[in-house]
Motif scaffolding. Structure first.
Motif, PDB file in Angstrom:
ATOM      1  N   VAL A 423       0.851  -1.178   0.000  1.00  0.00           N
ATOM      2  CA  VAL A 423       0.000   0.000   0.000  1.00  0.00           C
ATOM      3  C   VAL A 423       0.892   1.234   0.000  1.00  0.00           C
ATOM      4  CG1 VAL A 423      -1.667   1.372   1.313  1.00  0.00           C
ATOM      5  CG2 VAL A 423      -1.979  -1.102   1.090  1.00  0.00           C
ATOM      6  N   TYR A 424       0.697   2.084  -1.002  1.00  0.00           N
ATOM      7  CA  TYR A 424       1.444   3.332  -1.140  1.00  0.00           C
ATOM      8  C   TYR A 424       0.476   4.486  -0.889  1.00  0.00           C
ATOM      9  CZ  TYR A 424       5.057   0.555  -3.514  1.00  0.00           C
ATOM     10  OH  TYR A 424       6.020  -0.370  -3.842  1.00  0.00           O
ATOM     11  N   SER A 425       0.799   5.339   0.074  1.00  0.00           N
ATOM     12  CA  SER A 425      -0.112   6.429   0.437  1.00  0.00           C
ATOM     13  C   SER A 425       0.522   7.784   0.156  1.00  0.00           C
ATOM     14  CB  SER A 425      -0.462   6.347   1.927  1.00  0.00           C
ATOM     15  OG  SER A 425      -1.061   5.109   2.245  1.00  0.00           O
ATOM     16  N   VAL A 426      -0.293   8.709  -0.319  1.00  0.00           N
ATOM     17  CA  VAL A 426       0.155  10.092  -0.471  1.00  0.00           C
ATOM     18  C   VAL A 426       0.141  10.755   0.903  1.00  0.00           C
ATOM     19  CG1 VAL A 426      -0.796  10.177  -2.806  1.00  0.00           C
ATOM     20  CG2 VAL A 426      -2.139  11.064  -0.886  1.00  0.00           C
ATOM     21  N   ALA A 434      -4.051   3.704   6.103  1.00  0.00           N
ATOM     22  CA  ALA A 434      -3.215   2.873   5.240  1.00  0.00           C
ATOM     23  C   ALA A 434      -3.236   1.421   5.702  1.00  0.00           C
ATOM     24  CB  ALA A 434      -1.785   3.411   5.230  1.00  0.00           C
ATOM     25  N   GLN A 435      -3.171   1.219   7.008  1.00  0.00           N
ATOM     26  CA  GLN A 435      -3.202  -0.140   7.539  1.00  0.00           C
ATOM     27  C   GLN A 435      -4.543  -0.804   7.253  1.00  0.00           C
ATOM     28  OE1 GLN A 435      -0.445  -1.706   9.057  1.00  0.00           O
ATOM     29  NE2 GLN A 435      -1.770  -3.464   8.631  1.00  0.00           N
ATOM     30  N   SER A 436      -5.617  -0.031   7.351  1.00  0.00           N
ATOM     31  CA  SER A 436      -6.942  -0.561   7.040  1.00  0.00           C
ATOM     32  C   SER A 436      -7.027  -0.996   5.582  1.00  0.00           C
ATOM     33  CB  SER A 436      -8.006   0.500   7.337  1.00  0.00           C
ATOM     34  OG  SER A 436      -9.278   0.091   6.881  1.00  0.00           O
ATOM     35  N   MET A 437      -6.445  -0.206   4.669  1.00  0.00           N
ATOM     36  CA  MET A 437      -6.468  -0.558   3.254  1.00  0.00           C
ATOM     37  C   MET A 437      -5.596  -1.785   2.976  1.00  0.00           C
ATOM     38  SD  MET A 437      -8.650   1.373   1.759  1.00  0.00           S
ATOM     39  CE  MET A 437      -9.530   0.927   3.272  1.00  0.00           C
ATOM     40  N   LEU A 438      -4.501  -1.943   3.721  1.00  0.00           N
ATOM     41  CA  LEU A 438      -3.691  -3.147   3.567  1.00  0.00           C
ATOM     42  C   LEU A 438      -4.477  -4.380   4.001  1.00  0.00           C
ATOM     43  CD1 LEU A 438      -0.979  -4.502   2.937  1.00  0.00           C
ATOM     44  CD2 LEU A 438      -0.265  -3.989   5.292  1.00  0.00           C
ATOM     45  N   THR A 439      -5.193  -4.260   5.104  1.00  0.00           N
ATOM     46  CA  THR A 439      -6.025  -5.376   5.577  1.00  0.00           C
ATOM     47  C   THR A 439      -7.109  -5.707   4.560  1.00  0.00           C
ATOM     48  OG1 THR A 439      -5.630  -4.770   7.888  1.00  0.00           O
ATOM     49  CG2 THR A 439      -7.570  -6.139   7.422  1.00  0.00           C
ATOM     50  N   PHE A 478      -2.048  -3.405 -10.026  1.00  0.00           N
ATOM     51  CA  PHE A 478      -1.839  -2.016  -9.618  1.00  0.00           C
ATOM     52  C   PHE A 478      -3.188  -1.316  -9.643  1.00  0.00           C
ATOM     53  CE2 PHE A 478      -1.218   2.417 -10.772  1.00  0.00           C
ATOM     54  CZ  PHE A 478      -0.084   2.830 -10.066  1.00  0.00           C
ATOM     55  N   VAL A 479      -3.601  -0.740  -8.509  1.00  0.00           N
ATOM     56  CA  VAL A 479      -4.879  -0.034  -8.471  1.00  0.00           C
ATOM     57  C   VAL A 479      -4.700   1.322  -7.800  1.00  0.00           C
ATOM     58  CG1 VAL A 479      -6.229  -2.161  -8.432  1.00  0.00           C
ATOM     59  CG2 VAL A 479      -5.601  -1.078  -6.269  1.00  0.00           C
ATOM     60  N   LEU A 480      -5.515   2.271  -8.215  1.00  0.00           N
ATOM     61  CA  LEU A 480      -5.613   3.588  -7.595  1.00  0.00           C
ATOM     62  C   LEU A 480      -6.920   3.631  -6.830  1.00  0.00           C
ATOM     63  CD1 LEU A 480      -4.638   5.740 -10.717  1.00  0.00           C
ATOM     64  CD2 LEU A 480      -3.103   4.969  -8.899  1.00  0.00           C
ATOM     65  N   ASP A 481      -6.914   4.190  -5.606  1.00  0.00           N
ATOM     66  CA  ASP A 481      -8.153   4.167  -4.840  1.00  0.00           C
ATOM     67  C   ASP A 481      -8.167   5.213  -3.741  1.00  0.00           C
ATOM     68  OD1 ASP A 481     -10.682   3.198  -3.929  1.00  0.00           O
ATOM     69  OD2 ASP A 481     -10.084   1.220  -4.627  1.00  0.00           O
ATOM     70  N   LEU A 482      -9.378   5.498  -3.282  1.00  0.00           N
ATOM     71  CA  LEU A 482      -9.619   6.265  -2.081  1.00  0.00           C
ATOM     72  C   LEU A 482      -9.471   5.347  -0.869  1.00  0.00           C
ATOM     73  CD1 LEU A 482     -13.015   7.858  -3.215  1.00  0.00           C
ATOM     74  CD2 LEU A 482     -10.762   8.903  -3.463  1.00  0.00           C
ATOM     75  N   VAL A 483      -9.548   5.924   0.321  1.00  0.00           N
ATOM     76  CA  VAL A 483      -9.653   5.110   1.530  1.00  0.00           C
ATOM     77  C   VAL A 483     -11.093   4.620   1.604  1.00  0.00           C
ATOM     78  CG1 VAL A 483      -9.479   5.059   4.037  1.00  0.00           C
ATOM     79  CG2 VAL A 483      -7.827   6.382   2.704  1.00  0.00           C
ATOM     80  N   THR A 486     -15.096  -0.750   0.299  1.00  0.00           N
ATOM     81  CA  THR A 486     -15.884  -1.213  -0.849  1.00  0.00           C
ATOM     82  C   THR A 486     -15.174  -0.926  -2.160  1.00  0.00           C
ATOM     83  OG1 THR A 486     -17.943  -0.874   0.378  1.00  0.00           O
ATOM     84  CG2 THR A 486     -18.107  -1.031  -2.021  1.00  0.00           C
ATOM     85  N   ALA A 487     -14.676   0.307  -2.319  1.00  0.00           N
ATOM     86  CA  ALA A 487     -14.027   0.676  -3.579  1.00  0.00           C
ATOM     87  C   ALA A 487     -12.768  -0.153  -3.817  1.00  0.00           C
ATOM     88  CB  ALA A 487     -13.695   2.161  -3.575  1.00  0.00           C
ATOM     89  N   LEU A 488     -11.958  -0.370  -2.788  1.00  0.00           N
ATOM     90  CA  LEU A 488     -10.730  -1.135  -2.981  1.00  0.00           C
ATOM     91  C   LEU A 488     -11.039  -2.604  -3.276  1.00  0.00           C
ATOM     92  CD1 LEU A 488      -7.686  -1.121  -3.083  1.00  0.00           C
ATOM     93  CD2 LEU A 488      -7.639  -1.462  -0.602  1.00  0.00           C
ATOM     94  N   THR A 489     -12.047  -3.150  -2.628  1.00  0.00           N
ATOM     95  CA  THR A 489     -12.460  -4.522  -2.926  1.00  0.00           C
ATOM     96  C   THR A 489     -12.924  -4.629  -4.375  1.00  0.00           C
ATOM     97  OG1 THR A 489     -13.118  -4.859  -0.611  1.00  0.00           O
ATOM     98  CG2 THR A 489     -13.998  -6.403  -2.231  1.00  0.00           C
ATOM     99  N   HIS A 490     -13.622  -3.596  -4.844  1.00  0.00           N
ATOM    100  CA  HIS A 490     -14.075  -3.556  -6.243  1.00  0.00           C
ATOM    101  C   HIS A 490     -12.881  -3.505  -7.199  1.00  0.00           C
ATOM    102  CE1 HIS A 490     -16.661  -2.227  -9.660  1.00  0.00           C
ATOM    103  NE2 HIS A 490     -15.579  -1.544  -9.978  1.00  0.00           N
ATOM    104  N   GLU A 491     -11.956  -2.581  -6.976  1.00  0.00           N
ATOM    105  CA  GLU A 491     -10.834  -2.442  -7.909  1.00  0.00           C
ATOM    106  C   GLU A 491      -9.981  -3.707  -7.950  1.00  0.00           C
ATOM    107  OE1 GLU A 491     -11.200  -0.139  -9.850  1.00  0.00           O
ATOM    108  OE2 GLU A 491     -12.542   1.085  -8.642  1.00  0.00           O
ATOM    109  N   ILE A 492      -9.823  -4.367  -6.817  1.00  0.00           N
ATOM    110  CA  ILE A 492      -9.065  -5.624  -6.812  1.00  0.00           C
ATOM    111  C   ILE A 492      -9.839  -6.716  -7.538  1.00  0.00           C
ATOM    112  CG2 ILE A 492      -8.125  -7.430  -5.285  1.00  0.00           C
ATOM    113  CD1 ILE A 492      -7.391  -5.170  -3.330  1.00  0.00           C
ATOM    114  N   GLY A 493     -11.172  -6.674  -7.473  1.00  0.00           N
ATOM    115  CA  GLY A 493     -11.984  -7.608  -8.256  1.00  0.00           C
ATOM    116  C   GLY A 493     -11.739  -7.487  -9.745  1.00  0.00           C
ATOM    117  N   HIS A 494     -11.373  -6.282 -10.191  1.00  0.00           N
ATOM    118  CA  HIS A 494     -11.066  -6.076 -11.610  1.00  0.00           C
ATOM    119  C   HIS A 494      -9.824  -6.845 -12.057  1.00  0.00           C
ATOM    120  CE1 HIS A 494     -13.963  -3.352 -13.286  1.00  0.00           C
ATOM    121  NE2 HIS A 494     -13.803  -2.456 -12.333  1.00  0.00           N
ATOM    122  N   GLN A 495      -9.001  -7.294 -11.126  1.00  0.00           N
ATOM    123  CA  GLN A 495      -7.860  -8.112 -11.537  1.00  0.00           C
ATOM    124  C   GLN A 495      -8.334  -9.339 -12.310  1.00  0.00           C
ATOM    125  OE1 GLN A 495      -4.640  -6.926 -11.036  1.00  0.00           O
ATOM    126  NE2 GLN A 495      -5.896  -5.179 -10.391  1.00  0.00           N
TER     127      GLN A 495
END
Length: 626
Positions: A423-426, A434-439, A478-483, A486-495
């Motif tokens: 997880v890369y955070s701005v 960030a830890q929540s998004m890694l989980t 590689f995905v771009l996302d907000l915190v 739901t959105a991160l689970t969706h973008e990873i589903g696109h893999q």
């Protein structure tokens, strides 16, 4: 903004306007045009010289050959041009007023792809968030392409693009009509109007449905400046022709040129070898390369070129947010030819146009050591020259390549299933977020893999920035996302749904978005109960299987139908054929199309084969055609 004051003496002289019919309401596209637009944006046909047919689209030559209301073509007065000095300013008086702007153009008969685009800025003093008091209608011929209003007010210009290929061979009027009521002002500011035509050529239509050219590998070497926003170097692409029809040319898609003002573009290809380059077409996003000799079935070819990339400002999938650069769709990729011809569809900012075949990438990125560079594939860092690092990313069987560059904060982990996740955070993203998004990422990648097949791309990088206007965006590994869980689970589903199981994202967007939203529901424990009961169609032309040409003209309905109705239809299909059959269907369908391309017809056939229930009425009820 206060009501606009017009001083006609400061504005360019204008001609009397032609009559333009105003059609109020939300953005619309006639059923006939919508149906025609669902074909491919470009299909080889009779001879065609790719060109742009609107004269003086930037208004730098005044009104000629436009016809307009008095004072519409202007400079200054509180508004600014998208490019150059002049622009067209309709309405903005704060009193009852109608403005118009029109030009007659001829679309060559031999050109099979036509894309109308313009840049629009809307500002208003209206305060209502629900009522469209002032309206601008865009038309071609008698077809209303879209209607905008005070509700569309936003900072800056936005590019609007429409597939108008159905008008090939016709002389037709492009027109804009603005109607303002007696209350507060709304200004509709237009610039850089263009109508790009392409397609045709001397190549006969293919005689088989084989997708060609099949890329055998992309090799890229790029070096960045100190900021990571500007890159230059070299790219080469190898390919074969699996089709029985000889391959006489290939097309490169330079997708991110949408973000420039053609012909001033952020992606520049020069010194091309392996063929002869033509002029850029389709809004500078397509480059035809004529091969030295036709490639027979099974034969190989390659092209190479120098490449430069300039990342524009803005937190976008191709953009720069402060010191952080996001570089998606920047590498030129091969367009696809099949039984319908070359797929030369325009860029869409509502969804995706990126129809590509799987290939291998080796990308070396030379950058300042102070910048982290997450990227598609598995990366290895080696020392470069003084103060610099070379990140070499390798990826197998991916459809495209994306990366980012900036002073990110990085945390890493491994999913229970063994996938390395970064997880890369701005700046501004808390360590807890960030830890929540890694989980979330570790959980999501394993959940999707259990249903659709093991994740094949080595590591997975998630780049997090809460300034992304689009929510999230998917690329292989590689995905771009907000915190957002739901959105991160969706973008990873696109893999899986787009990345591993590919599709024509422009003409069949439901095949990746609806399937991914359905997968997201399953991963997050949502059963979609009574989901379909809230469906309400906006028109008889509205269907889950409509193309992006339709949704770009009806953008307010895109997410509702493609994401919402699409996933609800899949929940309904599961209830119709049973949980066990649906689970097996999607797992086996993914396996059968692993690194391939899915079509609606193939999915419908696979679903029917998975059940004894006749699904004919199901497809009709859910408006799934194809």
């Amino acid at each position: 903004m206060s009501d606009r004051l017009r001083v006609l003496a400061t504005r360019a002289a204008a001609l009397l306007s032609t009559t333009v019919l105003v059609v109020a309401g939300t953005a619309t596209l006639t059923a006939a045009t919508a149906q025609a637009s669902q074909g491919n944006g470009g299909t080889a046909a009779a001879s065609c010289t790719a060109t742009q047919v609107v004269a003086n689209g930037g208004f730098e030559s005044g009104t000629t050959p436009w016809t307009s209301s008095s004072g519409v073509v202007t400079s200054g007065g509180g508004q600014s041009a998208h490019g150059g000095t002049f622009f067209a300013w309709l309405n903005g008086y704060g009193s009852a007023h109608t403005d118009s702007l029109a030009q007659s153009v001829t679309l060559p008969a031999g050109c099979t792809s036509a894309s109308l685009s313009f840049w629009l800025h809307v500002d208003t003093a209206e305060t209502s968030k629900t009522t469209a008091y002032d309206k601008l209608t865009a038309k071609i011929g008698t077809t209303t392409l879209a209607t905008y209003s005070n509700l569309d007010a936003a900072a800056g210009y936005a590019k609007k693009t429409f597939d108008v290929s159905t008008y090939a061979g016709q002389t037709v009027s492009i027109s804009f009509s603005g109607v303002e009521d007696s209350g507060l002002q709304t200004s509709f500011v237009l610039d850089d109007v263009a109508l790009d035509v392409s397609g045709g050529g001397t190549t006969p239509p293919p005689t088989d449905a084989t997708r060609t050219p099949a890329p055998t590998g992309y090799t890229v070497n790029l070096t960045s400046d100190a900021s990571g926003a500007n890159w230059s170097g070299h790219q080469s692409i190898g390919f074969t022709n699996p089709s029985a029809t000889p391959l006489t040319e290939v097309y490169l898609r330079l997708w991110d040129n949408y973000h420039g003002s053609c012909p001033t573009t952020p992606i520049t290809v020069s010194n091309l070898t392996g063929g002869t380059a033509a002029a850029l077409t389709v809004g500078c996003t397509a480059l035809k390369v004529t091969l030295p000799a036709p490639l027979a079935q099974g034969a190989s070819g390659s092209v190479g070129f120098d490449l430069s990339i300039a990342v524009p400002s803005g937190a976008d999938r191709f953009g720069r947010d402060g010191s952080f650069n996001f570089i998606g769709n920047a590498l030129p990729v091969l367009a696809v030819r099949d039984a319908a011809g070359w797929h030369l569809d325009p860029y869409t900012n509502n969804g995706e146009s990126f129809y590509t075949l799987a290939s291998d990438y080796t990308v070396a990125l030379d950058h300042p050591s102070s910048l982290l560079v997450p990227a598609t594939g598995t990366s290895v860092d080696t020392p470069g020259s003084s103060g610099r690092t070379v990140t070499t990313a390798t990826a197998k069987n991916v459809r495209e390549f994306a990366w980012a560059a900036g002073p990110f904060t990085k945390i890493s982990g491994t999913s229970p299933g063994g996938v390395a996740v970064n997880v890369y955070s701005v700046s501004g993203i808390s360590s807890s977020s960030a830890q929540s998004m890694l989980t979330t990422a570790k959980s999501a990648v394993d959940s999707h893999a259990a249903r659709f097949g093991a994740y094949p791309y080595g590591e997975l990088d998630a780049v997090i920035d809460n300034n992304f206007w689009f929510g999230g965006m998917e690329y292989p590994g590689f995905v771009l996302d907000l915190v957002s869980t739901t959105a991160l689970t969706h973008e990873i589903g696109h893999q899986w749904w787009y990345g591993i199981v590919g599709d024509d994202e422009y003409n069949s967007p439901w095949l990746d978005e609806a399937f991914t939203d359905y997968a997201t529901d399953l991963a997050l424990g949502s059963s979609g109960t009574n989901c379909w009961s809230s469906v309400s169609w906006a028109s008889s032309a509205e269907k889950i299987t409509n193309s992006m040409a339709y949704w770009d003209a009806n953008s307010s309905r895109y997410s509702t139908v493609i994401y919402g109705y699409g996933k609800c239809a899949l929940h309904d299909l599961r209830r119709t054929i049973g949980d066990t059959a649906m689970t097996a269907l999607l797992h086996d369908y993914a396996a059968a199309h692993w690194y391939g391309v899915s079509t609606t017809a193939e999915f419908k056939a696979a679903a029917q084969a998975a059940t004894t229930v006749d699904l004919t009425s199901f497809w009709s009820q859910h408006r799934i055609e194809g």
